[in-house]
Design a protein around this motif. Structure first.
Motif, PDB file in Angstrom:
ATOM      1  N   ILE A 183      10.840  -7.065  -5.694  1.00 30.16           N
ATOM      2  CA  ILE A 183      10.114  -7.812  -6.716  1.00 30.16           C
ATOM      3  C   ILE A 183       9.552  -9.125  -6.129  1.00 30.16           C
ATOM      4  O   ILE A 183       8.540  -9.633  -6.597  1.00 30.16           O
ATOM      5  CB  ILE A 183      11.050  -8.076  -7.927  1.00 30.16           C
ATOM      6  CG1 ILE A 183      10.253  -8.565  -9.133  1.00 30.16           C
ATOM      7  CG2 ILE A 183      12.174  -9.039  -7.571  1.00 30.16           C
ATOM      8  CD1 ILE A 183      11.018  -8.504 -10.435  1.00 30.16           C
ATOM      9  N   VAL A 184      10.177  -9.635  -5.075  1.00 31.52           N
ATOM     10  CA  VAL A 184       9.703 -10.886  -4.463  1.00 31.52           C
ATOM     11  C   VAL A 184       8.323 -10.671  -3.823  1.00 31.52           C
ATOM     12  O   VAL A 184       7.392 -11.454  -4.057  1.00 31.52           O
ATOM     13  CB  VAL A 184      10.710 -11.397  -3.401  1.00 31.52           C
ATOM     14  CG1 VAL A 184      10.162 -12.600  -2.664  1.00 31.52           C
ATOM     15  CG2 VAL A 184      12.032 -11.738  -4.054  1.00 31.52           C
ATOM     16  N   LEU A 211      11.623  -0.724  -8.566  1.00 32.44           N
ATOM     17  CA  LEU A 211      11.203  -1.972  -7.932  1.00 32.44           C
ATOM     18  C   LEU A 211      12.476  -2.807  -7.807  1.00 32.44           C
ATOM     19  O   LEU A 211      13.040  -3.244  -8.817  1.00 32.44           O
ATOM     20  CB  LEU A 211      10.149  -2.701  -8.768  1.00 32.44           C
ATOM     21  CG  LEU A 211       9.623  -4.007  -8.155  1.00 32.44           C
ATOM     22  CD1 LEU A 211       8.959  -3.765  -6.807  1.00 32.44           C
ATOM     23  CD2 LEU A 211       8.627  -4.682  -9.089  1.00 32.44           C
ATOM     24  N   CYS A 212      12.970  -2.945  -6.573  1.00 29.85           N
ATOM     25  CA  CYS A 212      14.289  -3.542  -6.359  1.00 29.85           C
ATOM     26  C   CYS A 212      14.268  -5.048  -6.577  1.00 29.85           C
ATOM     27  O   CYS A 212      13.215  -5.690  -6.519  1.00 29.85           O
ATOM     28  CB  CYS A 212      14.771  -3.234  -4.947  1.00 29.85           C
ATOM     29  SG  CYS A 212      15.082  -1.472  -4.728  1.00 29.85           S
ATOM     30  N   GLY A 213      15.464  -5.593  -6.785  1.00 34.45           N
ATOM     31  CA  GLY A 213      15.604  -7.030  -7.022  1.00 34.45           C
ATOM     32  C   GLY A 213      15.591  -7.808  -5.717  1.00 34.45           C
ATOM     33  O   GLY A 213      15.459  -7.230  -4.625  1.00 34.45           O
ATOM     34  N   THR A 214      15.748  -9.122  -5.838  1.00 27.79           N
ATOM     35  CA  THR A 214      15.715  -9.992  -4.659  1.00 27.79           C
ATOM     36  C   THR A 214      16.856  -9.639  -3.705  1.00 27.79           C
ATOM     37  O   THR A 214      17.922  -9.202  -4.131  1.00 27.79           O
ATOM     38  CB  THR A 214      15.891 -11.460  -5.092  1.00 27.79           C
ATOM     39  OG1 THR A 214      17.071 -11.535  -5.896  1.00 27.79           O
ATOM     40  CG2 THR A 214      14.736 -11.942  -5.919  1.00 27.79           C
ATOM     41  N   LYS A 215      16.616  -9.882  -2.412  1.00 27.47           N
ATOM     42  CA  LYS A 215      17.665  -9.575  -1.429  1.00 27.47           C
ATOM     43  C   LYS A 215      18.682 -10.701  -1.338  1.00 27.47           C
ATOM     44  O   LYS A 215      19.765 -10.523  -0.801  1.00 27.47           O
ATOM     45  CB  LYS A 215      17.025  -9.360  -0.053  1.00 27.47           C
ATOM     46  CG  LYS A 215      16.261  -8.046   0.018  1.00 27.47           C
ATOM     47  CD  LYS A 215      15.625  -7.869   1.384  1.00 27.47           C
ATOM     48  CE  LYS A 215      14.760  -6.628   1.395  1.00 27.47           C
ATOM     49  NZ  LYS A 215      13.779  -6.615   2.465  1.00 27.47           N
ATOM     50  N   ASP A 216      18.302 -11.877  -1.844  1.00 25.74           N
ATOM     51  CA  ASP A 216      19.157 -13.047  -1.695  1.00 25.74           C
ATOM     52  C   ASP A 216      18.997 -13.902  -2.964  1.00 25.74           C
ATOM     53  O   ASP A 216      17.866 -14.111  -3.416  1.00 25.74           O
ATOM     54  CB  ASP A 216      18.649 -13.806  -0.461  1.00 25.74           C
ATOM     55  CG  ASP A 216      19.525 -14.988  -0.133  1.00 25.74           C
ATOM     56  OD1 ASP A 216      20.063 -14.987   0.978  1.00 25.74           O
ATOM     57  OD2 ASP A 216      19.656 -15.900  -0.975  1.00 25.74           O
ATOM     58  N   PRO A 217      20.125 -14.387  -3.523  1.00 24.22           N
ATOM     59  CA  PRO A 217      20.013 -15.151  -4.777  1.00 24.22           C
ATOM     60  C   PRO A 217      19.058 -16.343  -4.693  1.00 24.22           C
ATOM     61  O   PRO A 217      18.438 -16.720  -5.678  1.00 24.22           O
ATOM     62  CB  PRO A 217      21.440 -15.643  -5.013  1.00 24.22           C
ATOM     63  CG  PRO A 217      22.313 -14.732  -4.244  1.00 24.22           C
ATOM     64  CD  PRO A 217      21.511 -14.229  -3.080  1.00 24.22           C
ATOM     65  N   SER A 218      18.912 -16.929  -3.484  1.00 19.32           N
ATOM     66  CA  SER A 218      18.059 -18.118  -3.378  1.00 19.32           C
ATOM     67  C   SER A 218      16.588 -17.776  -3.571  1.00 19.32           C
ATOM     68  O   SER A 218      15.765 -18.670  -3.770  1.00 19.32           O
ATOM     69  CB  SER A 218      18.248 -18.780  -2.016  1.00 19.32           C
ATOM     70  OG  SER A 218      17.775 -17.896  -1.022  1.00 19.32           O
ATOM     71  N   ASP A 221      13.462 -18.357  -6.950  1.00 19.78           N
ATOM     72  CA  ASP A 221      12.303 -19.230  -7.157  1.00 19.78           C
ATOM     73  C   ASP A 221      10.995 -18.573  -6.768  1.00 19.78           C
ATOM     74  O   ASP A 221       9.926 -19.063  -7.111  1.00 19.78           O
ATOM     75  CB  ASP A 221      12.446 -20.495  -6.298  1.00 19.78           C
ATOM     76  CG  ASP A 221      13.578 -21.355  -6.790  1.00 19.78           C
ATOM     77  OD1 ASP A 221      14.016 -21.122  -7.928  1.00 19.78           O
ATOM     78  OD2 ASP A 221      14.031 -22.239  -6.028  1.00 19.78           O
ATOM     79  N   LYS A 222      11.078 -17.501  -6.002  1.00 15.31           N
ATOM     80  CA  LYS A 222       9.852 -16.838  -5.526  1.00 15.31           C
ATOM     81  C   LYS A 222       9.229 -15.959  -6.602  1.00 15.31           C
ATOM     82  O   LYS A 222       8.149 -15.419  -6.412  1.00 15.31           O
ATOM     83  CB  LYS A 222      10.152 -15.959  -4.306  1.00 15.31           C
ATOM     84  CG  LYS A 222      10.804 -16.687  -3.174  1.00 15.31           C
ATOM     85  CD  LYS A 222       9.769 -17.439  -2.365  1.00 15.31           C
ATOM     86  CE  LYS A 222      10.425 -18.190  -1.232  1.00 15.31           C
ATOM     87  NZ  LYS A 222       9.662 -19.322  -0.786  1.00 15.31           N
ATOM     88  N   VAL A 223       9.968 -15.748  -7.693  1.00 15.59           N
ATOM     89  CA  VAL A 223       9.422 -14.894  -8.756  1.00 15.59           C
ATOM     90  C   VAL A 223       9.209 -15.767  -9.995  1.00 15.59           C
ATOM     91  O   VAL A 223      10.142 -16.020 -10.755  1.00 15.59           O
ATOM     92  CB  VAL A 223      10.378 -13.716  -9.091  1.00 15.59           C
ATOM     93  CG1 VAL A 223       9.743 -12.778 -10.103  1.00 15.59           C
ATOM     94  CG2 VAL A 223      10.754 -12.958  -7.822  1.00 15.59           C
ATOM     95  N   SER A 224       7.971 -16.222 -10.182  1.00 15.55           N
ATOM     96  CA  SER A 224       7.710 -17.067 -11.347  1.00 15.55           C
ATOM     97  C   SER A 224       7.606 -16.178 -12.590  1.00 15.55           C
ATOM     98  O   SER A 224       7.365 -14.973 -12.474  1.00 15.55           O
ATOM     99  CB  SER A 224       6.399 -17.827 -11.155  1.00 15.55           C
ATOM    100  OG  SER A 224       5.324 -16.906 -11.203  1.00 15.55           O
TER     101      SER A 224
END
Ligand SMILES: Nc1ncnc2c1ncn2[C@@H]1O[C@H](COP(=O)(O)OP(=O)(O)OP(=O)(O)O)[C@@H](O)[C@H]1O
Ligand SMILES: [Mg+2]
Length: 374
Positions: A183-184, A211-218, A221-224
């Motif tokens: 998704i990022v 559509l997979c989620g972020t690889k890292d919790p940080s 912020d890349k997904v507004s």
């Protein structure tokens, strides 16, 4: 079948560039090209195109599109433009276009677009389903993964999952995926994407796409939120059913997903605590929607005994109809995980699989019922 393409493009440089791309695309032939759409309408018929690539970046596009559709009734029309917009996309489709490609497209995107509508997969009439949970560990990801497969299995329809649990999404782990794109990347690129190119960010797994989620919790912020909303709007044109996993609780992502959904399921796992009160409190918030009765439906997991009686009692306790109940399936889900399968495949006749299939049937019937009304 050979695809005979007629290219209509107002910008001369773009006309050259796209002609070049089409000429290097296998199984398609550029039979005619025009800078002026009126010339194409007047002269193009002799070339018998069966695909028309039509420049949508002009002011009278809907009128032009209708004319092309009238003059070339046998041809499939693909609109091309600088940017995909949800609002104009549906206008194009209503006026007879098959899909939309962002310019300049690649050979692969062109072929993908042609194959998607030649197999009847274009512009899905979609149901978007968000799975909200007041707190974490509700059994929501397990439910979504199995339910998506059950819906695809029973209906043969295109089913997609978006893992928007942006910090700790584990749909990829669940399906044992190592995605190149998540998704990022989709959010980063959304301005340049159309439904055709967004397809390659989804990972096909079993009979569905994720559509997979972020690889890292940080990376949250890349997904507004606007990017996420654009992705949902685009994805709903690609799938008949789009299931969205969101972070627990009310937060900008879960609220945006719920607002864009046809149905929001409130999922809670009974653990002998205050889960029913949490569902009630979440319902109070959703009740501000005028149409909440048809759009908000609780599903309770780990319900024992998992019977109609329990469902009725639970509905009475929370004062709102419970849409579905899922049994305690701890052993089932862990045995399935150990075997690298979903519970639905591992044991298709287990109480869990039966309950999931029942919910899938309800969702499919609901969509078809509404279709019949049109
Ligand atoms: N119906 C069920 N009965 C018993 N245990 C279950 C059931 N569904 C899921 N579980 C177990 O509960 C745990 C949490 O499940 P899952 O990851 O699906 O929940 P979640 O709501 O997505 O959690 P998270 O808040 O971490 O995203 C897992 O260990 C899973 O195996
Ligand atoms: Mg989860």
């Amino acid at each position: 079948m050979t695809h005979n393409i007629m290219l209509v493009e107002g910008n001369r440089l773009m006309l050259e560039q796209l002609s070049n791309i089409i000429s290097h695309t296998p199984e398609v032939k550029l039979v005619a090209r025009y800078q002026d759409s009126n010339e194409a309408l007047g002269q193009g018929i002799v070339f018998m195109p069966n695909i028309i690539l039509l420049d949508a970046d002009n002011q009278n596009i809907i009128h032009t599109l209708t004319e092309f559709h009238r003059v070339f009734p046998q041809a499939d029309i693909i609109c091309t433009g600088e940017k995909w917009h949800a609002e104009s996309s549906s206008l194009y489709v209503n006026a007879g276009a098959k899909c939309f490609l962002v310019k300049p497209f690649s050979s692969e995107e062109l072929m993908e677009a042609i194959s998607s509508f030649s197999t009847g997969g274009s512009e899905a009439d979609s149901k978007v389903l968000t799975f909200f949970s007041p707190k974490g560990k509700s059994g929501k990801t397990t439910l979504i993964a199995n339910l998506a497969m059950a819906i695809a299995q029973r209906s043969g329809a295109a089913v997609g999952i978006i893992d928007a649990d942006l910090q700790f999404g584990d749909m990829a782990l669940f399906f044992n995926l190592k995605p190149q794109s998540t998704i990022v990347e989709a959010a980063r690129d959304h301005d340049f994407l159309s439904p055709v190119s967004l397809g390659s960010y989804f990972i096909p797994v079993k009979n569905i796409s994720v559509l997979c989620g972020t690889k890292d919790p940080s990376l949250i912020d890349k997904v507004s939120i606007p990017a996420f909303e654009a992705l949902v709007k685009m994805s709903r044109t690609m799938f008949n059913y789009l299931l969205i996993d969101v972070p627990a609780g009310f937060n900008p992502t879960s609220i945006a997903a719920a607002e864009m959904s046809d149905v929001t399921y409130i999922v809670a796992m009974l653990n002998g605590g205050y889960e029913l009160q949490h569902v009630q409190r979440a319902l109070e918030i959703f009740k501000t929607w005028p149409d909440y009765k048809s759009r908000v439906k609780p599903i309770l997991t780990r319900v024992e005994p998992c019977t109609i009686n329990s469902q009725q009692q639970l509905s009475e306790t929370i004062g709102y109809p419970v849409e579905g109940i899922i049994p305690n399936a701890y052993l089932d889900t862990s045995a399935a995980a150990d075997s690298g399968q979903m519970s639905l495949e591992h044991n298709p006749n287990s109480p869990l699989s039966r309950r999931i299939n029942y919910l899938a049937k309800k969702i499919i019937m609901n969509r078809q019922g509404e279709d019949d009304d049109f």
